[in-house]
Scaffold this motif. Structure first.
Motif, PDB file in Angstrom:
ATOM      1  N   ASP A 146      -3.969   4.119  -4.445  1.00 43.62           N
ATOM      2  CA  ASP A 146      -3.167   3.162  -3.670  1.00 43.62           C
ATOM      3  C   ASP A 146      -3.136   3.536  -2.193  1.00 43.62           C
ATOM      4  OD1 ASP A 146      -2.617   1.671  -5.920  1.00 43.62           O
ATOM      5  OD2 ASP A 146      -0.485   2.161  -5.990  1.00 43.62           O
ATOM      6  N   VAL A 147      -3.073   4.837  -1.896  1.00 39.90           N
ATOM      7  CA  VAL A 147      -3.091   5.287  -0.500  1.00 39.90           C
ATOM      8  C   VAL A 147      -4.423   4.885   0.142  1.00 39.90           C
ATOM      9  CG1 VAL A 147      -3.066   7.303   1.040  1.00 39.90           C
ATOM     10  CG2 VAL A 147      -1.479   7.202  -0.910  1.00 39.90           C
ATOM     11  N   ASP A 148      -5.521   5.114  -0.577  1.00 37.85           N
ATOM     12  CA  ASP A 148      -6.836   4.739  -0.046  1.00 37.85           C
ATOM     13  C   ASP A 148      -6.961   3.231   0.146  1.00 37.85           C
ATOM     14  OD1 ASP A 148      -7.687   7.402   0.010  1.00 37.85           O
ATOM     15  OD2 ASP A 148      -8.551   7.283  -2.013  1.00 37.85           O
ATOM     16  N   GLU A 149      -6.430   2.452  -0.799  1.00 37.56           N
ATOM     17  CA  GLU A 149      -6.466   0.994  -0.671  1.00 37.56           C
ATOM     18  C   GLU A 149      -5.623   0.522   0.506  1.00 37.56           C
ATOM     19  OE1 GLU A 149      -5.352  -0.492  -4.529  1.00 37.56           O
ATOM     20  OE2 GLU A 149      -7.308   0.020  -5.392  1.00 37.56           O
ATOM     21  N   LEU A 150      -4.475   1.159   0.719  1.00 33.66           N
ATOM     22  CA  LEU A 150      -3.640   0.819   1.868  1.00 33.66           C
ATOM     23  C   LEU A 150      -4.390   1.115   3.156  1.00 33.66           C
ATOM     24  CD1 LEU A 150      -1.052  -0.024   3.316  1.00 33.66           C
ATOM     25  CD2 LEU A 150      -0.187   2.314   2.934  1.00 33.66           C
ATOM     26  N   GLU A 151      -5.028   2.261   3.243  1.00 31.61           N
ATOM     27  CA  GLU A 151      -5.774   2.604   4.460  1.00 31.61           C
ATOM     28  C   GLU A 151      -6.867   1.570   4.731  1.00 31.61           C
ATOM     29  OE1 GLU A 151      -7.567   6.522   6.495  1.00 31.61           O
ATOM     30  OE2 GLU A 151      -8.475   6.028   4.559  1.00 31.61           O
ATOM     31  N   ALA A 152      -7.599   1.155   3.718  1.00 34.06           N
ATOM     32  CA  ALA A 152      -8.647   0.144   3.895  1.00 34.06           C
ATOM     33  C   ALA A 152      -8.043  -1.168   4.389  1.00 34.06           C
ATOM     34  CB  ALA A 152      -9.412  -0.059   2.589  1.00 34.06           C
ATOM     35  N   PHE A 153      -6.912  -1.579   3.815  1.00 36.94           N
ATOM     36  CA  PHE A 153      -6.233  -2.804   4.251  1.00 36.94           C
ATOM     37  C   PHE A 153      -5.788  -2.683   5.706  1.00 36.94           C
ATOM     38  CE2 PHE A 153      -2.183  -4.997   4.944  1.00 36.94           C
ATOM     39  CZ  PHE A 153      -2.589  -6.316   4.765  1.00 36.94           C
ATOM     40  N   LEU A 154      -5.207  -1.550   6.058  1.00 40.56           N
ATOM     41  CA  LEU A 154      -4.734  -1.337   7.427  1.00 40.56           C
ATOM     42  C   LEU A 154      -5.876  -1.446   8.424  1.00 40.56           C
ATOM     43  CD1 LEU A 154      -2.397   1.709   6.742  1.00 40.56           C
ATOM     44  CD2 LEU A 154      -1.645  -0.596   7.396  1.00 40.56           C
ATOM     45  N   GLY A 178      -5.506  11.617   3.533  1.00 40.83           N
ATOM     46  CA  GLY A 178      -5.912  12.984   3.249  1.00 40.83           C
ATOM     47  C   GLY A 178      -4.742  13.777   2.703  1.00 40.83           C
ATOM     48  N   GLU A 179      -5.051  15.006   2.360  1.00 37.58           N
ATOM     49  CA  GLU A 179      -4.033  15.910   1.809  1.00 37.58           C
ATOM     50  C   GLU A 179      -3.370  16.656   2.961  1.00 37.58           C
ATOM     51  OE1 GLU A 179      -3.154  18.444  -2.043  1.00 37.58           O
ATOM     52  OE2 GLU A 179      -4.766  17.008  -1.878  1.00 37.58           O
ATOM     53  N   TYR A 192       0.080  16.494  -1.663  1.00 40.62           N
ATOM     54  CA  TYR A 192       0.750  15.440  -0.893  1.00 40.62           C
ATOM     55  C   TYR A 192      -0.330  14.688  -0.137  1.00 40.62           C
ATOM     56  CZ  TYR A 192       4.342  13.230   2.015  1.00 40.62           C
ATOM     57  OH  TYR A 192       5.174  12.324   2.626  1.00 40.62           O
ATOM     58  N   TYR A 193      -0.642  13.487  -0.604  1.00 43.09           N
ATOM     59  CA  TYR A 193      -1.736  12.679  -0.075  1.00 43.09           C
ATOM     60  C   TYR A 193      -1.145  11.492   0.669  1.00 43.09           C
ATOM     61  CZ  TYR A 193      -6.400  10.528  -0.176  1.00 43.09           C
ATOM     62  OH  TYR A 193      -7.625   9.994   0.152  1.00 43.09           O
ATOM     63  N   ALA A 194      -1.570  11.266   1.913  1.00 40.68           N
ATOM     64  CA  ALA A 194      -0.912  10.243   2.725  1.00 40.68           C
ATOM     65  C   ALA A 194      -1.837   9.676   3.789  1.00 40.68           C
ATOM     66  CB  ALA A 194       0.322  10.847   3.398  1.00 40.68           C
ATOM     67  N   VAL A 195      -1.458   8.503   4.285  1.00 37.96           N
ATOM     68  CA  VAL A 195      -2.047   7.900   5.479  1.00 37.96           C
ATOM     69  C   VAL A 195      -0.884   7.533   6.403  1.00 37.96           C
ATOM     70  CG1 VAL A 195      -2.116   5.555   4.451  1.00 37.96           C
ATOM     71  CG2 VAL A 195      -3.614   6.113   6.389  1.00 37.96           C
ATOM     72  N   PHE A 196      -1.059   7.789   7.698  1.00 36.26           N
ATOM     73  CA  PHE A 196      -0.028   7.512   8.693  1.00 36.26           C
ATOM     74  C   PHE A 196      -0.562   6.474   9.676  1.00 36.26           C
ATOM     75  CE2 PHE A 196       0.643  11.753   7.118  1.00 36.26           C
ATOM     76  CZ  PHE A 196       2.013  11.861   6.976  1.00 36.26           C
ATOM     77  N   PHE A 197       0.280   5.491  10.025  1.00 37.44           N
ATOM     78  CA  PHE A 197      -0.165   4.407  10.893  1.00 37.44           C
ATOM     79  C   PHE A 197       1.000   3.912  11.744  1.00 37.44           C
ATOM     80  CE2 PHE A 197       1.205   2.753   6.829  1.00 37.44           C
ATOM     81  CZ  PHE A 197       1.843   1.553   7.086  1.00 37.44           C
ATOM     82  N   LEU A 198       0.679   3.063  12.729  1.00 41.90           N
ATOM     83  CA  LEU A 198       1.685   2.573  13.666  1.00 41.90           C
ATOM     84  C   LEU A 198       1.901   1.079  13.508  1.00 41.90           C
ATOM     85  CD1 LEU A 198       0.539   4.403  16.936  1.00 41.90           C
ATOM     86  CD2 LEU A 198       2.193   5.188  15.221  1.00 41.90           C
ATOM     87  N   ASP A 199       3.148   0.660  13.733  1.00 45.12           N
ATOM     88  CA  ASP A 199       3.452  -0.776  13.794  1.00 45.12           C
ATOM     89  C   ASP A 199       3.177  -1.252  15.223  1.00 45.12           C
ATOM     90  OD1 ASP A 199       5.721  -0.299  15.417  1.00 45.12           O
ATOM     91  OD2 ASP A 199       7.065  -1.388  14.095  1.00 45.12           O
ATOM     92  N   GLY A 229       2.086   5.749   4.106  1.00 42.13           N
ATOM     93  CA  GLY A 229       1.922   5.475   2.681  1.00 42.13           C
ATOM     94  C   GLY A 229       1.543   6.783   2.034  1.00 42.13           C
ATOM     95  N   MET A 230       2.270   7.199   0.995  1.00 41.29           N
ATOM     96  CA  MET A 230       2.050   8.536   0.448  1.00 41.29           C
ATOM     97  C   MET A 230       2.186   8.575  -1.071  1.00 41.29           C
ATOM     98  SD  MET A 230       5.369   9.319  -0.540  1.00 41.29           S
ATOM     99  CE  MET A 230       5.330  11.065  -0.821  1.00 41.29           C
ATOM    100  N   LYS A 231       1.564   9.604  -1.647  1.00 41.12           N
ATOM    101  CA  LYS A 231       1.726   9.924  -3.066  1.00 41.12           C
ATOM    102  C   LYS A 231       1.849  11.432  -3.174  1.00 41.12           C
ATOM    103  CE  LYS A 231       1.811   9.800  -7.521  1.00 41.12           C
ATOM    104  NZ  LYS A 231       3.102   9.575  -8.132  1.00 41.12           N
ATOM    105  N   TYR A 232       2.910  11.881  -3.812  1.00 39.13           N
ATOM    106  CA  TYR A 232       3.156  13.309  -4.004  1.00 39.13           C
ATOM    107  C   TYR A 232       3.087  13.634  -5.494  1.00 39.13           C
ATOM    108  CZ  TYR A 232       5.594  17.751  -4.318  1.00 39.13           C
ATOM    109  OH  TYR A 232       5.910  19.042  -4.598  1.00 39.13           O
TER     110      TYR A 232
END
Length: 138
Positions: free
Chosen positions: A85-93, A106-107, A112-119, A127-130
């Motif tokens: 889901d984190v990877d899919e969110l990153e692709a959508f972003l 990334g880890e 703790y795997y996450a993607v960080f982005f700006l509004d 978006g994260m998964k722990y």
């Protein structure tokens, strides 16, 4: 003694309400949220558990932009079901929302795997998964 049973909602102020409403509308549709309530100067989205609101900043608030490092909001993390889901969110972003990715998927900590982005105002979101690897190892 009172006890907190959860966080009911988060409200952020935005400089360009229509631009942010479009950004968050597309993001939240992707994340499974629906508009819960809408007013002339505020919109709230919910997935049944979490409420997230945006509201128009007033004239004084629009005179200074958000700066990471100031007192106040640092970032908001959306807990996702899986690393996939984190990877899919990153692709959508990247491909659909054209959001700024500040830290790619990334880890960042052990399991703790996450993607960080700006509004649009530069507010940091995540978006994260722990714990997915640990759960699979059991």
């Amino acid at each position: 003694m009172s006890r907190v049973v959860g966080i009911d909602h988060l409200v952020i102020r935005v400089s360009d309400y229509e631009k942010s409403r479009q950004f968050y509308g597309r993001l939240f549709e992707f994340l499974g949220f629906k508009i819960s309530e809408e007013y002339q100067d505020a919109t709230g989205w919910s997935n049944g558990n979490t409420l997230f609101w945006i509201g128009r900043a007033d004239d004084q608030g629009q005179k200074h932009k958000h700066r990471t490092g100031d007192v106040g909001f640092h970032h908001y993390a959306f807990r996702l079901r899986s690393r996939k889901d984190v990877d899919e969110l990153e692709a959508f972003l990247k491909n659909d929302l054209h959001a700024t990715i500040v830290d790619p998927a990334g880890e960042y900590y052990d399991d703790y795997y996450a993607v960080f982005f700006l509004d649009p105002d530069g507010l940091k979101l995540e978006g994260m998964k722990y714990g997915e690897r640990t759960a699979k190892a059991k």
